[in-house]
Write an enzyme that holds these catalytic residues in place. Sequence first.
Site, PDB file in Angstrom:
ATOM      1  N   ARG A  96       0.855  -1.200   0.000  1.00 37.76           N
ATOM      2  CA  ARG A  96       0.000   0.000   0.000  1.00 37.76           C
ATOM      3  C   ARG A  96       0.888   1.247   0.000  1.00 37.76           C
ATOM      4  O   ARG A  96       1.185   1.830   1.031  1.00 37.76           O
ATOM      5  CB  ARG A  96      -0.905  -0.017   1.230  1.00 37.76           C
ATOM      6  CG  ARG A  96      -1.748   1.206   1.447  1.00 37.76           C
ATOM      7  CD  ARG A  96      -2.845   1.396   0.445  1.00 37.76           C
ATOM      8  NE  ARG A  96      -3.863   0.359   0.505  1.00 37.76           N
ATOM      9  CZ  ARG A  96      -4.692   0.072  -0.520  1.00 37.76           C
ATOM     10  NH1 ARG A  96      -4.626   0.754  -1.658  1.00 37.76           N
ATOM     11  NH2 ARG A  96      -5.585  -0.895  -0.393  1.00 37.76           N
TER      12      ARG A  96
ATOM     13  N   GLN B 295      -8.585  -7.509  -8.394  1.00 35.60           N
ATOM     14  CA  GLN B 295      -8.515  -6.083  -8.738  1.00 35.60           C
ATOM     15  C   GLN B 295      -7.069  -5.692  -9.052  1.00 35.60           C
ATOM     16  O   GLN B 295      -6.140  -6.051  -8.335  1.00 35.60           O
ATOM     17  CB  GLN B 295      -9.047  -5.273  -7.548  1.00 35.60           C
ATOM     18  CG  GLN B 295      -8.559  -3.853  -7.473  1.00 35.60           C
ATOM     19  CD  GLN B 295      -9.660  -2.842  -7.179  1.00 35.60           C
ATOM     20  OE1 GLN B 295     -10.785  -2.991  -7.606  1.00 35.60           O
ATOM     21  NE2 GLN B 295      -9.319  -1.786  -6.453  1.00 35.60           N
TER      22      GLN B 295
ATOM     23  N   ARG C  52       1.296  -6.688  -9.260  1.00 31.99           N
ATOM     24  CA  ARG C  52       1.660  -6.102  -7.963  1.00 31.99           C
ATOM     25  C   ARG C  52       1.700  -7.144  -6.853  1.00 31.99           C
ATOM     26  O   ARG C  52       2.133  -6.836  -5.750  1.00 31.99           O
ATOM     27  CB  ARG C  52       0.708  -4.960  -7.600  1.00 31.99           C
ATOM     28  CG  ARG C  52      -0.727  -5.389  -7.357  1.00 31.99           C
ATOM     29  CD  ARG C  52      -1.583  -4.213  -6.926  1.00 31.99           C
ATOM     30  NE  ARG C  52      -2.955  -4.612  -6.646  1.00 31.99           N
ATOM     31  CZ  ARG C  52      -3.814  -3.873  -5.973  1.00 31.99           C
ATOM     32  NH1 ARG C  52      -3.461  -2.689  -5.505  1.00 31.99           N
ATOM     33  NH2 ARG C  52      -5.046  -4.295  -5.757  1.00 31.99           N
TER      34      ARG C  52
ATOM     35  N   HIS D 151       0.904   2.979 -10.334  1.00 33.00           N
ATOM     36  CA  HIS D 151       0.012   3.501  -9.284  1.00 33.00           C
ATOM     37  C   HIS D 151       0.824   4.299  -8.252  1.00 33.00           C
ATOM     38  O   HIS D 151       1.000   3.863  -7.112  1.00 33.00           O
ATOM     39  CB  HIS D 151      -0.673   2.302  -8.632  1.00 33.00           C
ATOM     40  CG  HIS D 151      -1.896   2.623  -7.843  1.00 33.00           C
ATOM     41  ND1 HIS D 151      -1.912   3.572  -6.855  1.00 33.00           N
ATOM     42  CD2 HIS D 151      -3.137   2.118  -7.908  1.00 33.00           C
ATOM     43  CE1 HIS D 151      -3.137   3.617  -6.337  1.00 33.00           C
ATOM     44  NE2 HIS D 151      -3.893   2.752  -6.959  1.00 33.00           N
TER      45      HIS D 151
ATOM     46  N   ASP E 287     -11.454  10.090  -7.205  1.00 31.90           N
ATOM     47  CA  ASP E 287     -11.064   8.881  -7.944  1.00 31.90           C
ATOM     48  C   ASP E 287     -11.475   9.100  -9.398  1.00 31.90           C
ATOM     49  O   ASP E 287     -12.586   8.781  -9.804  1.00 31.90           O
ATOM     50  CB  ASP E 287     -11.772   7.656  -7.324  1.00 31.90           C
ATOM     51  CG  ASP E 287     -11.204   6.345  -7.840  1.00 31.90           C
ATOM     52  OD1 ASP E 287     -10.318   6.378  -8.721  1.00 31.90           O
ATOM     53  OD2 ASP E 287     -11.662   5.290  -7.361  1.00 31.90           O
TER      54      ASP E 287
ATOM     55  N   GLU F 126      -1.473   8.619 -11.198  1.00 31.50           N
ATOM     56  CA  GLU F 126      -1.169   7.291 -11.738  1.00 31.50           C
ATOM     57  C   GLU F 126      -1.182   7.338 -13.262  1.00 31.50           C
ATOM     58  O   GLU F 126      -2.229   7.502 -13.877  1.00 31.50           O
ATOM     59  CB  GLU F 126      -2.210   6.300 -11.218  1.00 31.50           C
ATOM     60  CG  GLU F 126      -2.442   6.412  -9.713  1.00 31.50           C
ATOM     61  CD  GLU F 126      -3.710   5.700  -9.238  1.00 31.50           C
ATOM     62  OE1 GLU F 126      -4.231   4.848  -9.968  1.00 31.50           O
ATOM     63  OE2 GLU F 126      -4.180   6.018  -8.136  1.00 31.50           O
TER      64      GLU F 126
END
Length: 319
Positions: A73, A97, A102, A185, A230, A293
Amino acid sequence: MDRSNKPSAIGVGASLPQPTLSIKDNVVEASLPTGQSVTVHLYGATVTSWKTGGQEQLFVSEKSHLDGSKPIRGGIPVVFPVFGPPPQNHATSSLPQHGFARNSNWEFLGKSSSEAPGRDSDQTDLTVKLDFGLSHSMLTDEFRAAWPYEFGLVYSVTLTTNSLETALQVRNEGQQNFEFKVLMHTYLSIADISDIRVKGLESKTYVDKTLQGTSHTESSPALAITQETDRVYQQLDPAVPIVVASAKDDQPLFSITREALTDVVVWNPWIEKAKGMADFGPDEAYKNMICVEAGSVSAWQTLEAGEAWEGGQSIKSRL
Ligand SMILES: O=P(O)(O)OC[C@H]1O[C@@H](O)[C@H](O)[C@@H](O)[C@@H]1O
């Protein structure tokens, strides 16, 4: 990225201090003689630290899992081959997701150093590039079954005296075409969310994920983040920087240019979503981060058998 690297001149290169590299516990760290450093976890090939001017430039949550049990994170997780929740009836439908890049273990392919033109015309700056690889055979059985394509990824992380560059090459090494989306990201570290503005988005179309995915046009030349945000901004010119600037004096804190990545997601979870994420902490840390991102996420890229695609970003920091 756009750098005219040249090999070290004999005699000049020999006298320059060289970048240093350390590899320990699946974490690769490199530093330049001028003090800048970068840290990359092989889990996700996630950049977890970029220091310049003695300061950390990336945000990593204090509650982030660094043991490979969950995506990290913070830093720069690589999103591939799907962005967000996978759609139904698509080749990516069984993936988690943001895909598998990652949360897979990458391999370190090696380091290379070069000289690039310095800030002053009579100077050269050393840069160090770290390469990481991920391929079909390295995935877990579960991911291999969920996305059965023969692919190869090479992710290059380049540290210069005033920038961090990340570039991904995607190769289709199989017999069938595949579709992918990709995104870097990037969690930028900031002192206070109320003191920044995001510039370079005015008049661009965006999908607002906080408003049921509806389309809007950005009216602000300098976007203030005052609530959960977002947004997927689309069809941007990758050469035009997205700038995170100080709201106080308009000085750029970060400037991000891209290659082949025409979308940019701006994300901040704000108060309630931050509290709701088990790996996000402390609760108030949403004030200390902004995700900008760079990606190719609004449409699928089709990669034909035997073909390769490459895209990347260059982040310049004020320091
Ligand atoms: O919690 P995750 O899977 O790391 O995703 C974080 C965020 O990532 C962003 O890229 C998405 O636009 C958001 O919708 C999402 O919430």
